[in-house]
Design an enzyme around this catalytic site. Structure first.
Site, PDB file in Angstrom:
ATOM      1  N   HIS A 105       1.239  -5.425 -10.852  1.00  0.00           N
ATOM      2  CA  HIS A 105       2.372  -4.867 -11.628  1.00  0.00           C
ATOM      3  C   HIS A 105       3.583  -5.768 -11.570  1.00  0.00           C
ATOM      4  O   HIS A 105       4.692  -5.342 -11.877  1.00  0.00           O
ATOM      5  CB  HIS A 105       2.727  -3.467 -11.104  1.00  0.00           C
ATOM      6  CG  HIS A 105       1.702  -2.441 -11.485  1.00  0.00           C
ATOM      7  ND1 HIS A 105       1.685  -1.185 -10.951  1.00  0.00           N
ATOM      8  CD2 HIS A 105       0.636  -2.499 -12.320  1.00  0.00           C
ATOM      9  CE1 HIS A 105       0.666  -0.497 -11.457  1.00  0.00           C
ATOM     10  NE2 HIS A 105       0.014  -1.285 -12.273  1.00  0.00           N
ATOM     11  N   CYS A 113      10.866 -15.186 -18.721  1.00  0.00           N
ATOM     12  CA  CYS A 113      11.787 -15.563 -19.801  1.00  0.00           C
ATOM     13  C   CYS A 113      11.259 -15.027 -21.128  1.00  0.00           C
ATOM     14  O   CYS A 113      10.115 -15.299 -21.516  1.00  0.00           O
ATOM     15  CB  CYS A 113      11.910 -17.090 -19.892  1.00  0.00           C
ATOM     16  SG  CYS A 113      12.995 -17.621 -21.245  1.00  0.00           S
ATOM     17  N   GLY A 171      -1.850   4.284   0.215  1.00  0.00           N
ATOM     18  CA  GLY A 171      -0.511   4.625  -0.265  1.00  0.00           C
ATOM     19  C   GLY A 171      -0.339   4.662  -1.761  1.00  0.00           C
ATOM     20  O   GLY A 171       0.703   4.276  -2.286  1.00  0.00           O
ATOM     21  N   LEU A 198      -0.919   9.356   2.882  1.00  0.00           N
ATOM     22  CA  LEU A 198      -0.205  10.421   3.624  1.00  0.00           C
ATOM     23  C   LEU A 198      -0.776  11.791   3.303  1.00  0.00           C
ATOM     24  O   LEU A 198      -0.866  12.671   4.156  1.00  0.00           O
ATOM     25  CB  LEU A 198       1.287  10.368   3.257  1.00  0.00           C
ATOM     26  CG  LEU A 198       2.210  11.300   4.051  1.00  0.00           C
ATOM     27  CD1 LEU A 198       2.196  10.920   5.519  1.00  0.00           C
ATOM     28  CD2 LEU A 198       3.633  11.248   3.506  1.00  0.00           C
TER      29      LEU A 198
END
Ligand code: APR
Length: 231
Positions: A105, A113, A171, A198
């Site tokens: 990502h 640019c 995660g 988690l």
């Protein structure tokens, strides 16, 4: 043993980098379409620059946590048989010592640019409109993949997924494709799969094994087990 590890915002949460979808996530105060789409950037570039300049500065202040450091240890042992595919745009994997990292990502510390397409490292605030080191035009944008844009290095990721023996997701909420589908590719080509997160995610049911807990605890434990079986 060939290992591919997918990481998401959760691995950086304990380093103080906010996740996207947990309470107080990054998108709060900003509609995604305003700061994470090409249309939002075209509409209001200053807001987008302020958002990413702040994220870059926050990421530069953060420190890798035991989860990042444990993955760097695993890479030291496995070498070319290890690859991190991260959805994160911070540089905590690299600062923990990882070298084999694919930023699918993009990367907060790179600028793209809009005039010549060159990607270059940057540390200045883009709201100041610094010149492109390649063409000199003042049309730099964050080199971050926005919604509706193609992630980076999908061919390299696919090749690693079909060859790996073990796939771990750490995660990530499993809410954004193609990353959320990587576990299915790895499974189809015979890899064992584990989720270290988690809490339950949207893709938890797709894994052979699931361990819930903070990354700084569950990832080093898992890495120690891998190191014991490999060495
Ligand atoms: N340890 C482990 N996991 C954690 C921790 C922690 N300390 N804190 C949060 N998590 C988990 C959450 O339970 C959640 O499943 O991390 C995940 C974070 O999910 P998201 O905020 O959705 O982040 P991510 O999955 O990386 O988002 C994917 O969406 O917004 C886009 O491009 C953006 O790359 C991002 C993509």
């Amino acid at each position: 043993m060939r290992v591919v590890v997918l990481t998401g915002a959760g691995i950086s949460a304990e380093s103080g980098v906010p996740t996207f979808r947990d309470a107080g996530g990054l998108w709060e105060g900003h509609r995604v379409e305003d700061v994470a789409t090409p249309e939002g950037f075209a509409r209001d570039p200053d807001t987008v620059h302020r958002f990413y300049d702040a994220r870059r500065r926050a990421a530069a202040q953060a420190e890798p946590n035991p989860a990042h450091l444990a993955l760097a240890r695993l890479e030291q042992l496995l070498g070319d048989d290890f690859l991190i595919v991260t959805q994160n745009v911070d540089d905590l994997h690299e600062r923990a010592g990882s070298e084999r990292v694919v930023h699918m990502h993009g990367d907060l510390f790179m600028a793209l640019c809009e005039s010549c397409g060159d990607r270059s490292p940057h540390s200045a605030d883009l709201i100041e409109r610094p010149p492109c080191p390649n063409c000199g035009e003042r049309m730099l944008r964050p080199d971050v993949v926005w919604f509706g844009e193609m992630p980076y290095e999908l061919d390299r990721i696919d090749e690693a997924l079909v060859r790996c023996d073990l796939f771990a997701a750490i995660g990530t909420s499993g809410g954004v494709y193609p990353a959320a589908g990587f576990v299915m590719v790895a499974t189809e080509f015979g890899a064992r799969t584990i989720e270290l997160n988690l809490a339950a995610s949207e893709i938890t049911p797709l894994f052979d094994e699931v361990r819930h807990g903070p990354a700084s605890i569950v990832v080093p434990e898992w890495v120690e087990e891998q190191l014991a079986t490999i060495s």
